[in-house]
Design a protein around this motif. Sequence first.
Motif, mmCIF file in Angstrom:
data_model
loop_
_atom_site.group_PDB
_atom_site.id
_atom_site.type_symbol
_atom_site.label_atom_id
_atom_site.label_comp_id
_atom_site.label_asym_id
_atom_site.label_seq_id
_atom_site.Cartn_x
_atom_site.Cartn_y
_atom_site.Cartn_z
ATOM 1 N N TYR B 156 0.638 -1.233 0.005
ATOM 2 C CA TYR B 156 -0.294 -0.045 -0.045
ATOM 3 C C TYR B 156 0.878 1.281 -0.105
ATOM 4 O O TYR B 156 0.388 2.172 -0.175
ATOM 5 N N PRO B 157 1.964 1.200 0.575
ATOM 6 C CA PRO B 157 2.639 2.660 0.640
ATOM 7 C C PRO B 157 3.123 3.089 -0.786
ATOM 8 O O PRO B 157 3.435 2.527 -1.584
ATOM 9 N N ARG B 158 2.952 4.383 -0.552
ATOM 10 C CA ARG B 158 3.787 5.110 -1.937
ATOM 11 C C ARG B 158 5.311 5.309 -1.493
ATOM 12 O O ARG B 158 5.553 5.873 -0.496
ATOM 13 N N GLY B 159 6.293 5.308 -2.016
ATOM 14 C CA GLY B 159 7.489 5.844 -2.009
ATOM 15 C C GLY B 159 8.547 5.555 -3.053
ATOM 16 O O GLY B 159 8.119 4.699 -3.810
ATOM 17 N N GLY B 160 9.320 6.342 -3.189
ATOM 18 C CA GLY B 160 10.455 6.280 -4.324
ATOM 19 C C GLY B 160 9.971 6.245 -5.684
ATOM 20 O O GLY B 160 9.222 7.306 -5.927
ATOM 21 N N LYS B 161 10.102 5.248 -6.364
ATOM 22 C CA LYS B 161 9.531 5.215 -7.737
ATOM 23 C C LYS B 161 7.823 4.548 -7.801
ATOM 24 O O LYS B 161 7.525 4.477 -8.811
ATOM 25 N N ARG B 162 7.754 4.288 -6.576
ATOM 26 C CA ARG B 162 6.219 3.964 -6.398
ATOM 27 C C ARG B 162 5.314 4.824 -6.157
ATOM 28 O O ARG B 162 4.831 4.871 -4.816
ATOM 29 N N GLN B 163 5.041 5.781 -7.086
ATOM 30 C CA GLN B 163 3.995 6.738 -5.991
ATOM 31 C C GLN B 163 2.594 6.815 -6.663
ATOM 32 O O GLN B 163 1.790 7.731 -6.002
ATOM 33 N N ARG B 164 2.339 5.876 -7.463
ATOM 34 C CA ARG B 164 0.903 5.885 -7.997
ATOM 35 C C ARG B 164 -0.285 5.089 -7.106
ATOM 36 O O ARG B 164 -1.086 4.729 -7.662
ATOM 37 N N GLY B 165 0.151 4.359 -6.207
ATOM 38 C CA GLY B 165 -0.784 3.672 -5.477
ATOM 39 C C GLY B 165 -0.624 2.169 -5.978
ATOM 40 O O GLY B 165 -0.270 1.896 -7.019
ATOM 41 N N TYR B 166 -1.391 1.191 -4.958
ATOM 42 C CA TYR B 166 -1.223 -0.041 -5.212
ATOM 43 C C TYR B 166 -1.991 -0.539 -6.391
ATOM 44 O O TYR B 166 -1.839 -1.476 -6.975
#
Lengths: 131, 405
Positions: B156-166
């Motif tokens: 679930y978390p947004r972080g680094g390269k993964r900003q668009r949600g799960y």
Amino acid sequence: MPLEFSRFLKKVSVEVVVGRWSFQVEAMDRGKFSDEFTEKSAVLYLNEEFGKSNGFREGDIVRLTSGNKSVNLKVLFSDIAPENGAFMPNSIYTSYLTDFSSFKRFRATIEPSNDRITKPEEIMQKVLSMD
Amino acid sequence: MHVCAGCSCLCDDIEVEIRDGSVSKVYNACRRGAGIFLNTGSSRAEPKIDGDNADFEKAVKGAQEIIQSSDSLVIYGLDTVTLEAQELAIKLAEKKEAYIDDNSTFCLGDFVEMILRKDIPSTTLEEVKNNAYVIFYWGTDPYHSLSRHLSRYTYYPRGGKRQRGYEEDRFLVVLDVRKTHTAKLAKKNARFLKVDSDEEVMRGFIDALEGRSPKVFQKDIPRILKEMEKGGFNVIFGGLGLKYGLKGDYSILKEMIRKMNERSEVYFIPAGCHPNMRGFNELLFEKTGYVNKYSFKDQTSSDEFAFHRLLEDGKVDAALIIGSDPLNSLPLQYARKLADINTVVVDPRETFTGKIAKVVLPSSIAGIEGGGTMIGADGTRIRLKPVFEREINDEYVLKRLLEVI
């Protein structure tokens, strides 16, 4: 006198899956000798459809037997139980029934019981009196 | 902020409110974590000798006598205590030429050992949060065992390269023998594979990677592999279901991960529950080259030196159990033998094993009543920030036991 249909049920053979259950783990921190620990640990979770088709109702006390060891547990229905099996939280109850070869999944039979739920202290008594 | 030592996540964002000297409210913790903080005063162990309440000093003396007079001692447990306490326990075992083992022997020690020996690549939860796309949970139900795993570190978390949600930036794969609560989360951008044989599924992945049609999950496996290539950074969390499913032969797991890494980055992290199991494994590995079931007398590790085997074979005359309750967690046919030998239990809470022990010594709850360091399942070192300080903790007890050796 009410009819006790459960008396006519036969033994059902199932595979029991053992796993973590956060509600039971929470009860462990309140005390392993508490009623809450027994209530959350001495439970056999069955898939509702599977349970009903074999004549079990939620709240029934059943005898779960693996090899020559048995405990009495309360039946609860849950959709996380295997479709044709059962789920138990890991605790002294599963430790009593399993060996390392069947630590997380073991074969057992379920049958109705008119007795009460087995308490952890009774398991300890049984274990300590083993040869 | 405090650290919850309830599981191997070691969440370091816990806030508490204190009222009348005890924890009255807990923020950010999961059900298990909150329970540990809120029930600090519940079911606490008392010093005991032969089942009767005793003065603490007398109980320490009783434990010292047992350890001093033992010809064949085993030290067991240790996965819920700090690195500092584990170091003392290892020192005690070395001085006594004793056996030492922890829960990892029947839990996830094999996976940690493969990581420490660099047989499989691993990474940290922070890297997972910032980079991971395909996230496997294989034979584990973190919803119940590591309850904040998905929300704080992985899916679930947004972080680094993964900003668009799960919904867009993660792809969840759950493999289990039953539809767990974690598996029920596998809806959009996700797959649940109901496993009958772990080996068969791994063979399916290998077949697909080698250009053959997999014998199982013919549609799902190629899709998952395609997603892994797309994501570039993927992680497998392996639990006890995977360990017991593979029955001790991990060659196919290693082969699958090696082949997956030819296409895209794939890492493995054990999904273990004990907060400092990896800490014990790393300490013992550093000292001896082995992660568990070690004999300081024989200077080697062996299945024969696993705690349950030592009990079964009658090889020990005394056991020092620290922060563990084998009567609750091990098959009882072995654990029951602790009643036949001189058993000393060191634990903050009442345990089933404590009921059959010759001596019980109370200690403190790591992270709440005592500081120190632990290593999470991903290898990250975390410093505990206790709410209270209690003089009698695992370190104190172990130092007292070392006095007589």
